[in-house]
Every structure is written in C-alpha cells, then in structure tokens.
Scaffold this motif. Structure first.
Motif, PDB file in Angstrom:
ATOM      1  N   GLU A 174      24.436  56.681  95.746  1.00  0.00           N
ATOM      2  CA  GLU A 174      24.969  56.232  97.072  1.00  0.00           C
ATOM      3  C   GLU A 174      25.163  57.382  97.996  1.00  0.00           C
ATOM      4  OE1 GLU A 174      28.780  56.950  94.181  1.00  0.00           O
ATOM      5  OE2 GLU A 174      26.689  56.037  94.118  1.00  0.00           O
ATOM      6  N   LEU A 175      24.904  58.795  97.472  1.00  0.00           N
ATOM      7  CA  LEU A 175      24.987  59.876  98.510  1.00  0.00           C
ATOM      8  C   LEU A 175      23.656  60.429  98.750  1.00  0.00           C
ATOM      9  CD1 LEU A 175      28.238  61.896  97.460  1.00  0.00           C
ATOM     10  CD2 LEU A 175      28.038  59.923  99.346  1.00  0.00           C
ATOM     11  N   ARG A 176      22.603  59.672  98.188  1.00  0.00           N
ATOM     12  CA  ARG A 176      21.173  60.180  98.573  1.00  0.00           C
ATOM     13  C   ARG A 176      20.555  59.445  99.918  1.00  0.00           C
ATOM     14  NH1 ARG A 176      18.471  62.106  93.125  1.00  0.00           N
ATOM     15  NH2 ARG A 176      20.263  62.640  91.868  1.00  0.00           N
ATOM     16  N   LEU A 177      19.894  60.242 100.565  1.00  0.00           N
ATOM     17  CA  LEU A 177      19.103  59.779 101.709  1.00  0.00           C
ATOM     18  C   LEU A 177      18.013  59.155 101.157  1.00  0.00           C
ATOM     19  CD1 LEU A 177      19.556  62.840 103.898  1.00  0.00           C
ATOM     20  CD2 LEU A 177      20.435  60.725 104.275  1.00  0.00           C
ATOM     21  N   GLN A 178      17.535  58.249 102.038  1.00  0.00           N
ATOM     22  CA  GLN A 178      16.329  57.201 101.813  1.00  0.00           C
ATOM     23  C   GLN A 178      15.229  58.136 101.736  1.00  0.00           C
ATOM     24  OE1 GLN A 178      16.004  54.189 104.705  1.00  0.00           O
ATOM     25  NE2 GLN A 178      17.854  52.908 103.883  1.00  0.00           N
ATOM     26  N   ALA A 179      13.994  57.932 100.706  1.00  0.00           N
ATOM     27  CA  ALA A 179      13.128  58.632 100.727  1.00  0.00           C
ATOM     28  C   ALA A 179      12.118  58.746 101.786  1.00  0.00           C
ATOM     29  CB  ALA A 179      12.085  58.055  99.499  1.00  0.00           C
ATOM     30  N   THR A 180      11.979  57.507 102.696  1.00  0.00           N
ATOM     31  CA  THR A 180      11.363  57.652 103.967  1.00  0.00           C
ATOM     32  C   THR A 180      11.839  58.753 104.808  1.00  0.00           C
ATOM     33  OG1 THR A 180      12.625  55.589 104.755  1.00  0.00           O
ATOM     34  CG2 THR A 180      10.728  55.112 103.539  1.00  0.00           C
ATOM     35  N   LEU A 181      12.961  58.779 104.962  1.00  0.00           N
ATOM     36  CA  LEU A 181      13.561  59.920 105.799  1.00  0.00           C
ATOM     37  C   LEU A 181      13.227  61.340 105.233  1.00  0.00           C
ATOM     38  CD1 LEU A 181      15.320  60.656 108.333  1.00  0.00           C
ATOM     39  CD2 LEU A 181      17.416  60.400 106.822  1.00  0.00           C
ATOM     40  N   ILE A 182      13.510  61.496 104.234  1.00  0.00           N
ATOM     41  CA  ILE A 182      13.159  62.728 103.807  1.00  0.00           C
ATOM     42  C   ILE A 182      11.590  63.156 103.708  1.00  0.00           C
ATOM     43  CG2 ILE A 182      13.045  64.047 101.544  1.00  0.00           C
ATOM     44  CD1 ILE A 182      15.814  63.728 102.588  1.00  0.00           C
ATOM     45  N   ALA A 223      15.753  64.704  96.203  1.00  0.00           N
ATOM     46  CA  ALA A 223      14.684  64.901  97.347  1.00  0.00           C
ATOM     47  C   ALA A 223      15.304  65.587  98.428  1.00  0.00           C
ATOM     48  CB  ALA A 223      14.037  63.549  97.689  1.00  0.00           C
ATOM     49  N   ILE A 224      14.492  66.830  98.843  1.00  0.00           N
ATOM     50  CA  ILE A 224      14.748  67.664  99.870  1.00  0.00           C
ATOM     51  C   ILE A 224      13.880  67.866 100.965  1.00  0.00           C
ATOM     52  CG2 ILE A 224      15.868  69.960 100.491  1.00  0.00           C
ATOM     53  CD1 ILE A 224      17.130  69.927  97.660  1.00  0.00           C
ATOM     54  N   VAL A 225      14.106  67.905 102.233  1.00  0.00           N
ATOM     55  CA  VAL A 225      13.014  68.000 103.043  1.00  0.00           C
ATOM     56  C   VAL A 225      12.423  69.288 102.768  1.00  0.00           C
ATOM     57  CG1 VAL A 225      12.580  68.395 105.421  1.00  0.00           C
ATOM     58  CG2 VAL A 225      13.948  66.601 104.887  1.00  0.00           C
ATOM     59  N   ARG A 226      11.139  69.408 102.742  1.00  0.00           N
ATOM     60  CA  ARG A 226      10.506  70.874 102.470  1.00  0.00           C
ATOM     61  C   ARG A 226       9.310  70.909 103.405  1.00  0.00           C
ATOM     62  NH1 ARG A 226      11.304  69.705  96.780  1.00  0.00           N
ATOM     63  NH2 ARG A 226       9.393  69.187  96.616  1.00  0.00           N
ATOM     64  N   PRO A 227       9.372  71.413 104.708  1.00  0.00           N
ATOM     65  CA  PRO A 227       8.046  71.384 105.404  1.00  0.00           C
ATOM     66  C   PRO A 227       7.188  72.425 104.955  1.00  0.00           C
ATOM     67  CG  PRO A 227      10.109  72.372 106.708  1.00  0.00           C
ATOM     68  CD  PRO A 227      10.486  71.738 105.420  1.00  0.00           C
ATOM     69  N   LYS A 228       7.677  73.447 104.107  1.00  0.00           N
ATOM     70  CA  LYS A 228       6.646  74.426 103.841  1.00  0.00           C
ATOM     71  C   LYS A 228       7.205  75.200 102.451  1.00  0.00           C
ATOM     72  CE  LYS A 228       4.949  78.982 105.006  1.00  0.00           C
ATOM     73  NZ  LYS A 228       4.702  80.203 105.816  1.00  0.00           N
ATOM     74  N   ASN A 251       9.448  61.706 106.022  1.00  0.00           N
ATOM     75  CA  ASN A 251       9.179  62.057 107.352  1.00  0.00           C
ATOM     76  C   ASN A 251      10.598  62.175 108.339  1.00  0.00           C
ATOM     77  OD1 ASN A 251       6.206  60.589 107.555  1.00  0.00           O
ATOM     78  ND2 ASN A 251       7.458  59.164 106.247  1.00  0.00           N
ATOM     79  N   PRO A 252      10.924  63.280 108.206  1.00  0.00           N
ATOM     80  CA  PRO A 252      12.240  63.744 108.728  1.00  0.00           C
ATOM     81  C   PRO A 252      11.835  64.055 110.262  1.00  0.00           C
ATOM     82  CG  PRO A 252      11.255  65.761 107.964  1.00  0.00           C
ATOM     83  CD  PRO A 252      10.445  64.486 107.332  1.00  0.00           C
ATOM     84  N   PRO A 253      12.737  63.899 111.343  1.00  0.00           N
ATOM     85  CA  PRO A 253      12.513  64.267 112.659  1.00  0.00           C
ATOM     86  C   PRO A 253      12.760  65.937 112.747  1.00  0.00           C
ATOM     87  CG  PRO A 253      14.759  63.700 112.360  1.00  0.00           C
ATOM     88  CD  PRO A 253      14.209  63.297 111.051  1.00  0.00           C
ATOM     89  N   LEU A 254      12.231  66.255 113.846  1.00  0.00           N
ATOM     90  CA  LEU A 254      12.192  67.830 113.858  1.00  0.00           C
ATOM     91  C   LEU A 254      13.526  68.369 113.930  1.00  0.00           C
ATOM     92  CD1 LEU A 254      10.152  70.343 114.518  1.00  0.00           C
ATOM     93  CD2 LEU A 254      10.812  70.116 116.908  1.00  0.00           C
ATOM     94  N   ASP A 255      14.490  67.476 114.664  1.00  0.00           N
ATOM     95  CA  ASP A 255      15.977  68.171 114.644  1.00  0.00           C
ATOM     96  C   ASP A 255      16.612  67.149 113.805  1.00  0.00           C
ATOM     97  OD1 ASP A 255      18.583  68.112 115.367  1.00  0.00           O
ATOM     98  OD2 ASP A 255      18.417  68.366 117.502  1.00  0.00           O
ATOM     99  N   VAL A 256      17.365  67.506 112.729  1.00  0.00           N
ATOM    100  CA  VAL A 256      18.107  66.671 111.580  1.00  0.00           C
ATOM    101  C   VAL A 256      19.453  66.938 111.856  1.00  0.00           C
ATOM    102  CG1 VAL A 256      15.984  66.979 110.015  1.00  0.00           C
ATOM    103  CG2 VAL A 256      18.168  68.561 110.090  1.00  0.00           C
ATOM    104  N   SER A 257      19.950  67.565 112.806  1.00  0.00           N
ATOM    105  CA  SER A 257      21.427  67.605 112.960  1.00  0.00           C
ATOM    106  C   SER A 257      22.271  66.567 113.168  1.00  0.00           C
ATOM    107  CB  SER A 257      21.669  68.600 114.333  1.00  0.00           C
ATOM    108  OG  SER A 257      21.223  67.977 115.437  1.00  0.00           O
TER     109      SER A 257
END
Length: 561
Positions: free
Chosen positions: A41-49, A9-14, A51-57
């Motif tokens: 163990e290296l995968r981020l939680q689906a809820t974060l992917i 799962a990867i953040v995809r705003p567009k 509903n990501p913050p605008l700034d993911v840094s």
C-alpha cells in the motif's frame, strides 16, 4: 527505469556501473532487505515509476497514498511548529511519525534518497512519547515527537552505517554523540539517507543507488548529504543532519532549494560520526549542521545542541554560547560583500540572476541605513581549489580506493576525479603533511587580510557554479570548499529564482580559466529547467552567531522563510 517484481521499484534515469558478481549479489541482498520492509500500500504504481515527470516534487501529495491530514502534517509545519503542535496535543507523535515515514518512502521511490527506513521502530518510539505526555502532562524534551532524518554514515543504535563503500558497512550498537543528544530531547528517528561513494562527491551515488534532484530528475541532488537534501525538499523530512568538508551540506541544500548550515569546525558535536578516521582532517576539518525548510529550524537545531553543552563530553568542542538570530549587529550599516564571481569560475546564468536579485534588494535606498553593499572578490579561489584537492588525500586516496576495490565495487568516475590531483603523490610523509598545513595557514592569513582590506562583515555569493549538476558532472565545488579550507561558517538559503529553459550566457562572457570554460560547456550540454537557486552567506571563522544575526536583518528584504 523501475525495478523487477522482487524489488522496490525506484526511478532510475541513469544506471550506475556494475561491480563484480560477488559485489552485485551483496548489493542486491541489501536492497532486497530494504524492499521487504515496504508494504504494497506504500508502493507507487509501476506506470509512474517507468514514466516519471521531470519534476517529481509534487507526486507525494498527489499519488493518493497519503491522507489529507498526512499531507497537511508534512507540508504545513516546520520542526518548531511540529514540536508546539505535539506538546499541545494538537497532533500526536504517532500521527507525525506515520506521516513522515510514509512520505519518506514515497520520496525514496522517486529519488532514491534513503539507505534505511524503519517506520515500525519510529512509530513504537512515538507511541512511547505519546504515552509519556499523556501520563505526565510533560514532554520528554524540546524535540518531543519531532522526526529527524540522519545521514548514512552517522551511527544510530540498531541500524547500519557505512563509510562510503559496501565493505565498510557495520551494525551500530550505540548512538553517536549528536544522535544521543537529539534522542534525549525527544526526537524520533525513522530513516537514514544516501551519500556518495567515499563520501566525497557532490553527487550521492553509492551501493544504495543514485539520488535524484526532485525538481529535475536528470540532475544531481548534490552530495555528500544529497539524500538528506532530496528528502527534505520532497517534504519527507522536516529536519535532517548532514556533514560538510567541501560543501556537503551547502551544495545539496542549494541543489534542492532548502536551508543548509555548515558551522565553523568544533562547534557542533561530531563524536563517533565515522567509523574510520579520515586523513583529510589532518588539514581540513569537517563540520556538521542542519538541513531544513525554515530559518527558525536552523536556529532551533543549533541552539538546542549548544545549550546542552556538548563540550562536556567532547573536549574538542569550543564552548561558544549561541545567540544566533538574536545576535545584535555591533554597528550599522551591516557591510555586505557581493560575490558576482570568485575570479576563477563565473557561475551559470540562473545563479547570476539570483546574485543580481539579492544585490538589487539589499541595495535599495530604502535600506541604506541597514546595509552597505559593496563588491567582494574572495582571495585566490583557484589556489584554494588546488590546495584542498591535495589536502583531502594525504594518502593519495589509497586507503579509500583499496576498500572500494576490496568489496568488488566499481570505482566511480567522480571518485577518480576528486582523487586525481593527490593520487600521483601517493602516501605522504609526516613532513609532507606538515608542509601542507603550513601552506594552508599561509593561505588563511592572506585570506583574512584580504577580507579585512575589503572591509565587510559578511559576504553573499553563489553556493555552486550552477543551479545543480547533470549526473556525473559535479566537478567544481570552488564556491563552498574555499570556506572549508579557511574554516569559515556558511548558510545557503533559498531564493525565488529557478533555472529556465533557453537561458544563455552573456554575450560579452570571457572565461576566467579552463575550468570556467568547462562550466559553460556543461551548461550548454544539459537541461537545468526547474532547478531552484540558493545563495550562500559566509562570515569569519567562529562568527557563526554574527552570520545568523545578519540573516535575521536580511530576512524580510530577501523574503526568507
């Protein structure tokens, strides 16, 4: 925003446009092969992917996947510091490779910055380096154990590379020249990074996905070395390799607030960088260079490669010794031209603020013996933009478009945009190309004369028309491509300025061109909040050393890391 259960799962705003069914199957297979390498163990939680913050840094340090030591390794060292820590056994190469491999895959889930990730191979290489150091008490070389990320099209033995479309993908059996040099110095390779379709956009959109800006995911990370820029900014890389024929190192570095150096052509090794010769280089030569977080890392990368005499294996290269940051300024004060605009496009408000900040700092009477600051206007930036857009595609873009279409891949809007001026002319004859070269050289002569008349040693100006571009709107590379046309070196460097909400153009603004008006409209249509601002310094052709010497003089005044 995220992927399905069988995907990474990867953040995809567009999303990107779809291709043919066959193309989508091939693309899915590539992404599935990548996903199978990534343990749970290296995968981020689906809820974060989803509903990501605008700034993911800041997510990599706060998500709980990295240990406190891995956070310290990836955040508190530059490449120079890592090489010293590994050589003195304060850190092991395995610890460093593990930390950066883990952080890179976290960064990828948030920004789609990678095309390949090979953590196991990196740790194996790092283990061999640790064993060698333990056995001999010596390092393999000056980059012993330092992890380096590599742009997608640059061959690394045993990995895939592509030339800007899915059908160009090949499995490389050998390292390219530069990669072989870096490997011989002890560098560890652990990933490759995303680039655009045709390798000719300021947005890294490819069959691997769309790379996002870490500081505002609704903005581009730039291109064509956008994956590198996002990864370095996310601290998933300490040092990366990019290429530049129109701004492809400098623009993404600027979009992501890091350092990027485009050398004058034929100084740094590029042998075997691309599998198919690019006809643009009949008139506009590509260049390469480092993307990183500190000035001394730019110096380290460049000095090591030049000191290794790459021209002995590639006679195209010019044997210019590197003095870099230690280059003495022949006369004082250093004459610095400030570009408030290029006479073609006025940059957006936060870039104007950054220019004003640098001008004020350098003009301080306390530094009058060191710097003479004066206004500078580049010669005919509008003409340069028109010429280079034609020169990129002496084939009318047909070779690349045919390859894209052959794979069932959709031709992206930015691909169409950059080819639009050349496409109607079709495949040029040898004499047509010769005439373009004549026009290029005439322009270069006039540009050099204008530089001489304005009497400056270096110039400082915008790196781009804005802080970054909203997705699919990176239309104008005028502030960087100008220096590719004349083949002058450039470095982009970070400033403390960031784009703020609610910023507006000056009340007395008057557009310099229809393109200038369009840039204002693009500003008003999007939210650029949080985007960092870099500025660009340039010097005359083959004055790369002098440019670094000028940077060294300005380091403290501009608070450069």
């Amino acid at each position: 925003m995220g992927g399905g259960p069988s995907e990474l799962a990867i953040v995809r705003p567009k999303d990107l446009p779809k291709g043919t069914l066959e193309y989508e199957k091939k693309r899915a297979a590539i992404l599935d092969a990548f996903a199978r390498k990534v343990p749970d163990e290296l995968r981020l939680q689906a809820t974060l992917i989803d509903n990501p913050p605008l700034d993911v840094s800041t997510v990599p340090a706060s998500c709980g996947i990295l240990t406190s030591k891995e956070i310290r390794i990836t955040e508190h060292y530059d490449a120079v510091g890592l090489s010293e820590a590994i050589a003195t056994k304060s850190l092991t190469a395995v610890e460093v490779a593990t930390a950066f491999s883990k952080r890179a895959i976290i960064a990828h889930q948030l920004t789609c910055c990678l095309t390949q990730w090979f953590m196991d191979e990196a740790i194996k290489q790092a283990k061999e380096l640790d064993e060698y150091l333990e056995r001999t008490g010596k390092t393999i070389g000056p980059l012993h154990g330092v992890p380096i990320s590599i742009k997608e099209h640059i061959p690394i033995a045993g990995t895939n590379s592509s030339g800007g479309c899915i059908v160009s993908t090949v499995l490389d059996k050998e390292d390219s020249h530069m990669v072989a040099m870096l490997r011989s110095m002890g560098a560890v390779f652990y990933c490759k990074t995303n680039q655009p379709q045709a390798i000719m956009h300021l947005e890294s959109t490819s069959h691997y996905g769309r790379t996002l800006n870490p500081f505002n995911i609704n903005l581009s990370a730039g291109g064509s070395s956008g994956g590198e820029a996002a990864l370095v900014a996310m601290k998933g890389s300490v040092l990366g390799v990019g290429t530049d024929i129109g701004g492809s190192i400098r623009c993404p570095s600027a979009f992501c607030g890091i350092y990027g150096f485009k050398a004058t052509s034929c100084i740094l090794p590029m042998k075997d960088f691309i599998s198919h010769p690019f006809s643009a280089e009949l008139n506009v030569l590509a260049s390469t260079g480092p993307m990183c977080r500190s000035m001394r890392d730019m110096e380290l990368f460049t000095k090591l490669l030049i000191d290794a005499k790459p021209w002995l294996h590639d006679p195209k290269l010019i044997p210019i010794p590197w003095t870099g940051l230690n280059t003495a300024t022949p006369k004082k004060p250093l004459k610095i031209g400030i570009i408030e605009h290029d006479g073609f496009i006025i940059s957006q408000p936060p870039v104007q603020r950054a220019i004003a900040w640098a001008k004020q700092r350098l003009s301080d009477p306390a530094h009058s013996s060191a710097f003479e600051v004066k206004p500078f206007t580049p010669y005919n930036a509008a003409e340069a933009w028109s010429k280079i857009r034609r020169m990129y595609w002496p084939d009318g873009g047909s070779v690349m478009k045919d390859a894209i279409k052959a794979g069932g891949e959709p031709v992206l809007s930015l691909t169409d945009s950059i080819m639009a001026d050349a496409e109607p002319h079709g495949m040029l004859s040898a004499e047509d190309v010769n005439q373009l070269r004549f026009q290029r050289d005439q322009f270069r002569h006039k540009f050099a004369d204008s530089w001489t008349e304005q009497d400056v040693d270096v110039v400082i100006g915008p790196a781009f028309v804005g802080p970054a571009s909203a997705h699919d709107t990176a239309f104008y590379w005028t502030y960087t491509s100008l220096y590719n046309l004349v083949d002058y070196p450039g470095v982009v460097f970070p400033t403390p300025i960031k784009a703020e909400a609610g910023e507006k153009y000056a009340e007395d603004y008057k557009p310099l061109s229809k393109e200038c008006q369009h840039v204002k409209e693009l500003w008003e249509q999007s939210n650029f909040e949080g985007a960092p601002i870099d500025l660009q310094i340039n010097a005359r052709r083959y004055h790369d050393n002098e440019m670094f010497g000028a940077l060294a003089l300005m380091k403290d005044v501009l608070e450069l890391p």
